[in-house]
Design an enzyme around this catalytic site. Sequence first.
Site, PDB file in Angstrom:
ATOM      1  N   ALA A  82       0.811  -1.070   0.020  1.00 25.08           N
ATOM      2  CA  ALA A  82       0.141   0.377  -0.028  1.00 25.08           C
ATOM      3  C   ALA A  82       0.432   1.361  -0.165  1.00 25.08           C
ATOM      4  CB  ALA A  82      -0.449   0.269   1.180  1.00 25.08           C
ATOM      5  N   GLU A  83       0.488   2.522  -0.540  1.00 25.07           N
ATOM      6  CA  GLU A  83       0.906   3.377   0.495  1.00 25.07           C
ATOM      7  C   GLU A  83       0.214   3.995   1.477  1.00 25.07           C
ATOM      8  OE1 GLU A  83       2.935   5.301  -1.369  1.00 25.07           O
ATOM      9  OE2 GLU A  83       3.954   4.467  -3.296  1.00 25.07           O
ATOM     10  N   THR A 133      -6.840  -0.648   8.189  1.00 26.38           N
ATOM     11  CA  THR A 133      -6.142  -0.167   9.508  1.00 26.38           C
ATOM     12  C   THR A 133      -6.935   1.073  10.891  1.00 26.38           C
ATOM     13  OG1 THR A 133      -5.001   3.211   9.772  1.00 26.38           O
ATOM     14  CG2 THR A 133      -5.730   2.145   7.656  1.00 26.38           C
ATOM     15  N   ASP A 134      -6.892   1.110  11.364  1.00 27.77           N
ATOM     16  CA  ASP A 134      -8.046   2.028  12.159  1.00 27.77           C
ATOM     17  C   ASP A 134      -8.346   2.735  11.956  1.00 27.77           C
ATOM     18  OD1 ASP A 134      -5.639   3.067  13.240  1.00 27.77           O
ATOM     19  OD2 ASP A 134      -5.421   3.009  15.377  1.00 27.77           O
ATOM     20  N   GLU A 135      -7.623   3.666  11.041  1.00 29.01           N
ATOM     21  CA  GLU A 135      -8.218   5.028   9.950  1.00 29.01           C
ATOM     22  C   GLU A 135      -8.801   5.039   9.366  1.00 29.01           C
ATOM     23  OE1 GLU A 135      -4.675   7.580   9.563  1.00 29.01           O
ATOM     24  OE2 GLU A 135      -3.054   5.850  10.031  1.00 29.01           O
ATOM     25  N   TYR A 159      -5.675   8.973   2.276  1.00 26.15           N
ATOM     26  CA  TYR A 159      -5.251   7.424   2.641  1.00 26.15           C
ATOM     27  C   TYR A 159      -5.802   6.638   3.305  1.00 26.15           C
ATOM     28  CZ  TYR A 159      -2.735   4.257   5.920  1.00 26.15           C
ATOM     29  OH  TYR A 159      -3.051   2.204   6.464  1.00 26.15           O
ATOM     30  N   LYS A 163      -7.572   3.235   1.603  1.00 24.99           N
ATOM     31  CA  LYS A 163      -7.942   1.764   2.508  1.00 24.99           C
ATOM     32  C   LYS A 163      -8.961   1.308   2.720  1.00 24.99           C
ATOM     33  CE  LYS A 163      -4.841  -0.429   4.467  1.00 24.99           C
ATOM     34  NZ  LYS A 163      -3.720  -1.081   3.359  1.00 24.99           N
ATOM     35  N   PRO A 214       9.331  18.726  15.149  1.00 18.09           N
ATOM     36  CA  PRO A 214       8.287  19.349  14.698  1.00 18.09           C
ATOM     37  C   PRO A 214       6.687  18.292  15.014  1.00 18.09           C
ATOM     38  CG  PRO A 214       9.093  18.048  12.548  1.00 18.09           C
ATOM     39  CD  PRO A 214       9.953  17.652  13.446  1.00 18.09           C
ATOM     40  N   VAL A 215       6.035  18.991  16.246  1.00 17.31           N
ATOM     41  CA  VAL A 215       4.831  18.754  16.369  1.00 17.31           C
ATOM     42  C   VAL A 215       3.844  19.456  15.448  1.00 17.31           C
ATOM     43  CG1 VAL A 215       3.780  18.417  18.688  1.00 17.31           C
ATOM     44  CG2 VAL A 215       6.052  18.213  18.770  1.00 17.31           C
ATOM     45  N   ASN A 258      -0.137  12.751  20.541  1.00 20.21           N
ATOM     46  CA  ASN A 258       1.875  12.738  20.432  1.00 20.21           C
ATOM     47  C   ASN A 258       2.867  13.263  20.871  1.00 20.21           C
ATOM     48  OD1 ASN A 258       0.595  11.663  18.344  1.00 20.21           O
ATOM     49  ND2 ASN A 258       0.229  13.604  16.848  1.00 20.21           N
ATOM     50  N   ASP A 290      -0.689  22.437  11.413  1.00 19.85           N
ATOM     51  CA  ASP A 290      -0.897  21.378  11.658  1.00 19.85           C
ATOM     52  C   ASP A 290      -1.250  20.511  10.449  1.00 19.85           C
ATOM     53  OD1 ASP A 290      -2.517  19.094  13.308  1.00 19.85           O
ATOM     54  OD2 ASP A 290      -4.342  19.901  13.261  1.00 19.85           O
TER      55      ASP A 290
HETATM   56  P1  NAD Z   1       5.318   0.940   4.576  1.00 18.05           P
HETATM   57  O1  NAD Z   1       4.675   1.836   3.374  1.00 18.05           O
HETATM   58  O2  NAD Z   1       6.141   1.175   4.860  1.00 18.05           O
HETATM   59  O3  NAD Z   1       5.150  -0.269   3.339  1.00 18.05           O
HETATM   60  C1  NAD Z   1       4.463  -0.804   1.872  1.00 18.05           C
HETATM   61  C2  NAD Z   1       5.237  -1.842   0.658  1.00 18.05           C
HETATM   62  O4  NAD Z   1       4.281  -1.488  -0.116  1.00 18.05           O
HETATM   63  C3  NAD Z   1       6.711  -1.205   0.737  1.00 18.05           C
HETATM   64  O5  NAD Z   1       7.079  -1.818   0.152  1.00 18.05           O
HETATM   65  C4  NAD Z   1       6.234  -0.918  -1.088  1.00 18.05           C
HETATM   66  O6  NAD Z   1       7.033  -1.039  -1.929  1.00 18.05           O
HETATM   67  C5  NAD Z   1       4.706  -1.987  -1.340  1.00 18.05           C
HETATM   68  N1  NAD Z   1       4.004  -1.187  -2.610  1.00 18.05           N
HETATM   69  C6  NAD Z   1       3.708   0.157  -2.360  1.00 18.05           C
HETATM   70  N2  NAD Z   1       2.754  -0.283  -3.602  1.00 18.05           N
HETATM   71  C7  NAD Z   1       2.722  -1.370  -4.173  1.00 18.05           C
HETATM   72  C8  NAD Z   1       2.315  -1.781  -5.402  1.00 18.05           C
HETATM   73  N3  NAD Z   1       1.609  -1.010  -6.128  1.00 18.05           N
HETATM   74  N4  NAD Z   1       2.832  -3.476  -5.874  1.00 18.05           N
HETATM   75  C9  NAD Z   1       3.470  -4.008  -4.459  1.00 18.05           C
HETATM   76  N5  NAD Z   1       4.192  -3.663  -3.489  1.00 18.05           N
HETATM   77  C10 NAD Z   1       3.920  -1.593  -3.329  1.00 18.05           C
HETATM   78  O7  NAD Z   1       3.888   0.702   4.953  1.00 18.05           O
HETATM   79  P2  NAD Z   1       3.782   0.482   5.840  1.00 18.05           P
HETATM   80  O8  NAD Z   1       3.999   0.915   7.155  1.00 18.05           O
HETATM   81  O9  NAD Z   1       5.174  -1.164   6.243  1.00 18.05           O
HETATM   82  O10 NAD Z   1       1.913  -0.835   5.773  1.00 18.05           O
HETATM   83  C11 NAD Z   1       1.765  -1.544   5.800  1.00 18.05           C
HETATM   84  C12 NAD Z   1       0.922  -2.213   5.613  1.00 18.05           C
HETATM   85  O11 NAD Z   1      -0.184  -2.215   7.099  1.00 18.05           O
HETATM   86  C13 NAD Z   1       0.202  -1.247   5.178  1.00 18.05           C
HETATM   87  O12 NAD Z   1      -1.442  -1.664   4.271  1.00 18.05           O
HETATM   88  C14 NAD Z   1      -0.948  -0.089   6.347  1.00 18.05           C
HETATM   89  O13 NAD Z   1      -2.393   0.688   5.299  1.00 18.05           O
HETATM   90  C15 NAD Z   1      -1.303  -0.605   6.822  1.00 18.05           C
HETATM   91  N6  NAD Z   1      -0.969  -0.952   7.799  1.00 18.05           N
HETATM   92  C16 NAD Z   1       0.198   0.095   8.314  1.00 18.05           C
HETATM   93  C17 NAD Z   1       0.564   0.790   9.341  1.00 18.05           C
HETATM   94  C18 NAD Z   1       1.650   1.522  10.129  1.00 18.05           C
HETATM   95  O14 NAD Z   1       1.103   2.214  10.949  1.00 18.05           O
HETATM   96  N7  NAD Z   1       2.555   1.360   9.808  1.00 18.05           N
HETATM   97  C19 NAD Z   1      -0.513   0.370  11.160  1.00 18.05           C
HETATM   98  C20 NAD Z   1      -2.384  -0.031  10.783  1.00 18.05           C
HETATM   99  C21 NAD Z   1      -1.817  -0.213   9.145  1.00 18.05           C
HETATM  100  P1  TYD Z   2       2.164   9.185  11.411  1.00 18.12           P
HETATM  101  O1  TYD Z   2       3.290   8.461  11.862  1.00 18.12           O
HETATM  102  O2  TYD Z   2       1.860  10.026   9.912  1.00 18.12           O
HETATM  103  O3  TYD Z   2       1.085   8.448  11.399  1.00 18.12           O
HETATM  104  P2  TYD Z   2      -0.749   8.239  11.128  1.00 18.12           P
HETATM  105  O4  TYD Z   2      -0.732   9.843  10.275  1.00 18.12           O
HETATM  106  O5  TYD Z   2      -1.057   7.637  10.120  1.00 18.12           O
HETATM  107  O6  TYD Z   2      -1.186   8.807  12.338  1.00 18.12           O
HETATM  108  O7  TYD Z   2       1.478  10.497  12.448  1.00 18.12           O
HETATM  109  C1  TYD Z   2       1.168   9.909  14.138  1.00 18.12           C
HETATM  110  C2  TYD Z   2       0.764  11.688  14.364  1.00 18.12           C
HETATM  111  O8  TYD Z   2       1.964  12.486  14.546  1.00 18.12           O
HETATM  112  C3  TYD Z   2      -0.161  12.200  13.735  1.00 18.12           C
HETATM  113  O9  TYD Z   2      -1.075  12.597  14.840  1.00 18.12           O
HETATM  114  C4  TYD Z   2       0.592  13.066  12.995  1.00 18.12           C
HETATM  115  C5  TYD Z   2       1.617  13.818  14.302  1.00 18.12           C
HETATM  116  N1  TYD Z   2       2.780  14.052  13.777  1.00 18.12           N
HETATM  117  C6  TYD Z   2       3.456  15.172  14.011  1.00 18.12           C
HETATM  118  O10 TYD Z   2       3.136  15.638  14.854  1.00 18.12           O
HETATM  119  N2  TYD Z   2       4.658  15.378  13.595  1.00 18.12           N
HETATM  120  C7  TYD Z   2       5.639  14.599  12.527  1.00 18.12           C
HETATM  121  O11 TYD Z   2       6.666  15.402  11.391  1.00 18.12           O
HETATM  122  C8  TYD Z   2       4.622  13.240  11.702  1.00 18.12           C
HETATM  123  C9  TYD Z   2       5.329  13.225  10.582  1.00 18.12           C
HETATM  124  C10 TYD Z   2       3.409  13.295  12.472  1.00 18.12           C
END
Ligand code: NAD
Ligand code: TYD
Length: 364
Positions: A82-83, A133-135, A159, A163, A214-215, A258, A290
Amino acid sequence: MTLLVTGGAGFIGANFVLDWLAESSETVINLDKLTYAGNLETLASLQDNPHHVFVQGDIGDADLVAQLLQTYQPRAVINFAAESHVDRSIHGPGEFIETNIVGTFRLLESVRGFWSALPAAEKTGFRFLHVSTDEVYGSLSQDEPAFAETHRYEPNSPYSASKAASDHLVRAWHHTYGLPVLTTNCSNNYGPFHFPEKLIPLMIVNALAGKHLPVYGDGMQIRDWLYVKDHCSAIRRVLQAGQLGETYNVGGWNEKPNLEIVHTVCKLLDELRPKADGSSYATQITTVTDRPGHDRRYAIDARKLEQELGWKPAETFDSGIRKTVEWYLANPDWVSHVQSGAYRDWVQQQYAPPASAATAVNAV
Ligand code: NAD
Ligand code: TYD
């Protein structure tokens, strides 16, 4: 027995593959497009492991996916690809629609074609596990209960909307075609190999580099944090015992604003890598504009997963965040290669360039 993992060079997917192969000799076919977020250096320890087969390619490439399914006959597909970064989705939502929605649709269709032709026994055992994701549930006010699986979908960012759409497709492919799917909706992950544009790794690397921390806004947005290896253990458990067509929320009961997260990171760095001038890293915290549409609070009710499947996280937030900060301090090369962009050349440095996007780079 074989698994097809997509997105296994990203943060969570790579942790999943590493953990899986540490405990199992079941081969993992790892299909990843290697966007900016994909990092083969993370998988360097698998270089000589014959049970890891890396394939650079897109989940939306139907011919490639069909070829992989036919060749390797996996018993399950786990879709991490995913992105994933909300800020990037605000600046450029197109890729999120392309991969998260269209890509998931194409992957589902490829998998459906493969699955429907399987003999009865393999068909019954097959699983498509979609990692979400929970989002997708939107934002909670301070006093609302945590998200249960029955919470309405109310995504607010490009995003989370993409999802949410992918979750609906997965659900529909089960209800309409009988595809044996499982979906997990997890809270914010943190831990080793996290790309340093997300909150926790960004704060660690900026702090060490003497940069601002940066917060966004008032820093009182709440997220529910889970150590990445606990997310991986939840996925393994759902794959093993989840009920077909069900969704499982995954979370660590660790709601934190945060600003508290940033102060915790600073305190750990003060202890583990004190600054020469004796000042705290917290002096580097700055408030910035923000994020537009910033969700105020996420919280996960993980009781279904805990009670029905007996899953529990192994880490508390205190133990997990300490391990995470220690990992970043112990792995400056991984961080610097990400920052310099050198990680993108890693596969070329180690191996002859692949002849085509579909070439398997065996045992990377
Ligand atoms: P990430 O961005 O670190 O990794 C995503 C991976 O997918 C990368 O390796 C990228 O190259 C690959 N990718 C992107 N587009 C692709 C495509 N079209 N075909 C094949 N590969 C592709 O993401 P992550 O944080 O590892 O998240 C993984 C999954 O978990 C995602 O689906 C995300 O929505 C979900 N998720 C993430 C979090 C979090 O906190 N990071 C929490 C809950 C769910
Ligand atoms: P992030 O790691 O981007 O995850 P998500 O937006 O998917 O929850 O951000 C986590 C929280 O931190 C979110 O509320 C945004 C905040 N944040 C900052 O305050 N400063 C930053 O530089 C970043 C990247 C995120």
